[in-house]
Design a protein around this motif. Structure first.
Motif, short mmCIF file in Angstrom:
data_model
loop_
_atom_site.label_atom_id
_atom_site.label_comp_id
_atom_site.label_asym_id
_atom_site.label_seq_id
_atom_site.Cartn_x
_atom_site.Cartn_y
_atom_site.Cartn_z
N LYS A 91 14.42 -38.94 -21.55
CA LYS A 91 15.33 -38.00 -22.21
C LYS A 91 16.39 -37.49 -21.24
O LYS A 91 17.59 -37.43 -21.57
CB LYS A 91 14.54 -36.84 -22.79
CG LYS A 91 15.39 -35.84 -23.56
CD LYS A 91 14.53 -34.73 -24.15
CE LYS A 91 15.39 -33.72 -24.93
NZ LYS A 91 14.56 -32.62 -25.51
N ALA A 92 15.96 -37.14 -20.03
CA ALA A 92 16.90 -36.64 -19.02
C ALA A 92 17.93 -37.69 -18.64
O ALA A 92 19.06 -37.36 -18.26
CB ALA A 92 16.13 -36.17 -17.79
N ALA A 93 17.54 -38.97 -18.74
CA ALA A 93 18.46 -40.06 -18.38
C ALA A 93 19.29 -40.54 -19.55
O ALA A 93 20.13 -41.43 -19.41
CB ALA A 93 17.67 -41.22 -17.79
N LEU A 131 16.39 -48.87 -16.98
CA LEU A 131 15.99 -48.58 -15.60
C LEU A 131 17.19 -48.16 -14.76
O LEU A 131 17.08 -47.28 -13.90
CB LEU A 131 15.33 -49.82 -14.99
CG LEU A 131 14.04 -50.30 -15.64
CD1 LEU A 131 13.52 -51.55 -14.95
CD2 LEU A 131 12.97 -49.21 -15.62
N ALA A 132 18.35 -48.77 -15.02
CA ALA A 132 19.57 -48.41 -14.29
C ALA A 132 19.96 -46.95 -14.58
O ALA A 132 20.33 -46.20 -13.66
CB ALA A 132 20.70 -49.35 -14.68
N SER A 177 20.00 -41.26 -12.68
CA SER A 177 19.75 -39.84 -12.95
C SER A 177 18.91 -39.17 -11.86
O SER A 177 18.68 -37.96 -11.92
CB SER A 177 19.04 -39.68 -14.30
OG SER A 177 17.68 -40.09 -14.22
N GLY A 178 18.46 -39.97 -10.90
CA GLY A 178 17.69 -39.41 -9.79
C GLY A 178 16.19 -39.61 -9.89
O GLY A 178 15.43 -39.18 -9.01
N LYS A 219 17.40 -53.79 -6.61
CA LYS A 219 18.28 -52.72 -7.09
C LYS A 219 17.62 -51.34 -7.03
O LYS A 219 18.24 -50.34 -7.43
CB LYS A 219 18.71 -53.03 -8.53
CG LYS A 219 19.59 -54.27 -8.63
CD LYS A 219 19.94 -54.60 -10.08
CE LYS A 219 20.83 -55.84 -10.15
NZ LYS A 219 21.13 -56.22 -11.57
N GLY A 220 16.37 -51.30 -6.57
CA GLY A 220 15.68 -50.03 -6.48
C GLY A 220 15.10 -49.53 -7.78
O GLY A 220 14.69 -48.37 -7.89
#
Length: 417
Positions: free
Chosen positions: A166-168, A185-186, A191-192, A242-243
């Motif tokens: 939700k935050a992302a 995922l990106a 979003s941290g 890509k982390g």
């Protein structure tokens, strides 16, 4: 009920087991299995070996075994082993003529024991498997025969953290294939927060977790170097690069990857039915979706779970009672309680419906199990362990950066040939 027993088969068992023992780790001799003094197969004690040492004599599982013994007119002598020990001990017991009357064993092991001549078939025992889901039954099939009855199944899906998504700004309903999952995922990492965690360790756990992506690409275990297979391992590699996934996945077990997800920082975690209770205690809202296939739809995930089997005995008169015990442990009346105790999805649609009615959270797991497939299916049988070893070795090589996806998978394919 009369079950035919062929003297020649006993000779075959001894020879085949000796060969099988050559490829497993040596173990100490185990105690007598069937306690064969009951030559008529009626009354007395019948031995049951299972891979559930976590359940003691006071557990619902142990009580079910006792009840099935009483209904069959015998006393149950139960021994529980760790899964890793059970195969070796069974092979040794068969060689010594002391196999248990009933054996509950991890489904990928069934083909090994069957090929060694250790197990009777459901044709021998007259077991009714007509209501069992074909994809689950396939894990215990080979050479046109079925060697046991699945007691239940588990598999893999994607848990997700609702708050993180939700935050992302990610709607989980949009995650339907690999591109949409990667896009999610990106957004999450931007979003941290953290993207996805899974187990990529170089053991069977790693293979187990990679198979939904491997099969979901359309790849086959007989063609490890296909373009679809390259796409599957490239997906994981790109996520690390890509982390979107942590480097820890290279050594993660399913337990440690779950611990990462339970921290509350990750959007997704690939894990199994057995983590549902833990998810409810994690302290955040979660949901579950099936692992998506590359081009959409549900990816086939591997089935976990055990088969209830009847090993070959010196005294064929014991088989009818063994068959009664198998039926008691797997019939519809007991299946709901059994699979609830073992955290499994039932192998029949009728009992699956009861499970979902009692616990709606299991609906996604029923769907995942119904799309799953056995690791030894597609007539792989005892070829599977070698293929699995080469596949996970290739995945490890790619994730660590030692080889490219194509090079690693080509090397793996050459070795299985």
């Amino acid at each position: 009920m009369t079950i035919a027993f062929h003297p020649r088969r006993r000779h075959h068992v001894l020879g085949a087991v000796a060969v099988a023992l050559a490829v497993v780790t040596a173990a100490t001799a185990c105690s007598s299995g069937s306690g064969g003094s009951d030559s008529a197969g009626q009354g007395g004690s019948f031995t049951v070996w299972d891979p559930y040492p976590q359940f003691d004599g006071s557990s619902q599982w142990a009580k079910l075994l006792e009840s099935c013994g009483s209904q069959s007119g015998v006393t149950i002598k139960r021994t529980a082993f760790d899964t890793s020990d059970l195969t070796n001990k069974t092979l040794l017991a068969a060689q010594q003529g002391s196999a248990p009357d009933v054996l509950i064993v991890d489904n990928p092991v069934v083909s090994t024991l069957a090929e060694a001549g250790v197990l009777t078939s459901t044709e021998d025992t007259k077991a009714d498997t007509s209501q069992i889901a074909p994809n689950l039954l396939a894990a215990g099939q080979g050479e046109g025969k079925t060697f046991g009855v699945p007691i239940g199944a588990n598999t893999l899906a994607l848990y997700y953290n609702k708050d993180v998504l939700k935050a992302a700004g990610v709607d989980v309903a949009s995650v339907t294939d690999w591109p949409s999952l990667t896009a999610a995922l990106a957004k999450v990492t931007a979003s941290g927060k953290k993207g996805i965690t899974f187990s990529g360790i170089g053991t069977e756990e790693g293979t187990f977790q990679f198979l939904p992506w491997f099969w979901g690409s359309g790849a086959k275990l007989t063609e490890l170097n296909s373009q679809n297979a390259v796409d599957a391992v490239s997906l994981w590699k790109d996520w690390l690069g890509k982390g979107y996934a942590p480097n820890s996945v290279i050594n993660n077990t399913q337990t440690t990857s779950w611990q990462e997800f339970a921290s509350g920082d990750y959007a997704f975690a690939e894990n199994g039915t057995w983590q549902l209770a833990g998810a409810k205690k994690a302290g955040f809202d979660f949901g579950i979706i099936p692992v998506p296939a590359k081009a959409g739809g549900v990816a086939p995930a591997p089935t976990g779970g055990e088969f209830v089997t009847v090993p070959v005995q010196k005294q064929s008169a014991r088989y009818p009672t063994s068959a009664k015990l198998v039926d008691c442990l797997t019939n519809a009346d007991n299946s709901l309680a059994t699979d609830t105790t073992l955290s499994y999805i039932a192998p029949t649609t009728a009992v699956q419906a009861k499970q979902v009615a009692a616990n709606p959270d299991l609906d996604v797991w029923v769907k995942a199990v119904n799309s799953a497939k056995g690791r030894t299916s597609d007539n792989l049988g005892t070829k599977y362990p070698g293929i699995s070893e080469q596949l996970r070795t290739a995945v490890q090589s790619v994730l660590s950066g030692a080889q490219s996806p194509q090079a690693a998978l080509s090397a793996a394919q050459n070795k299985i040939k």
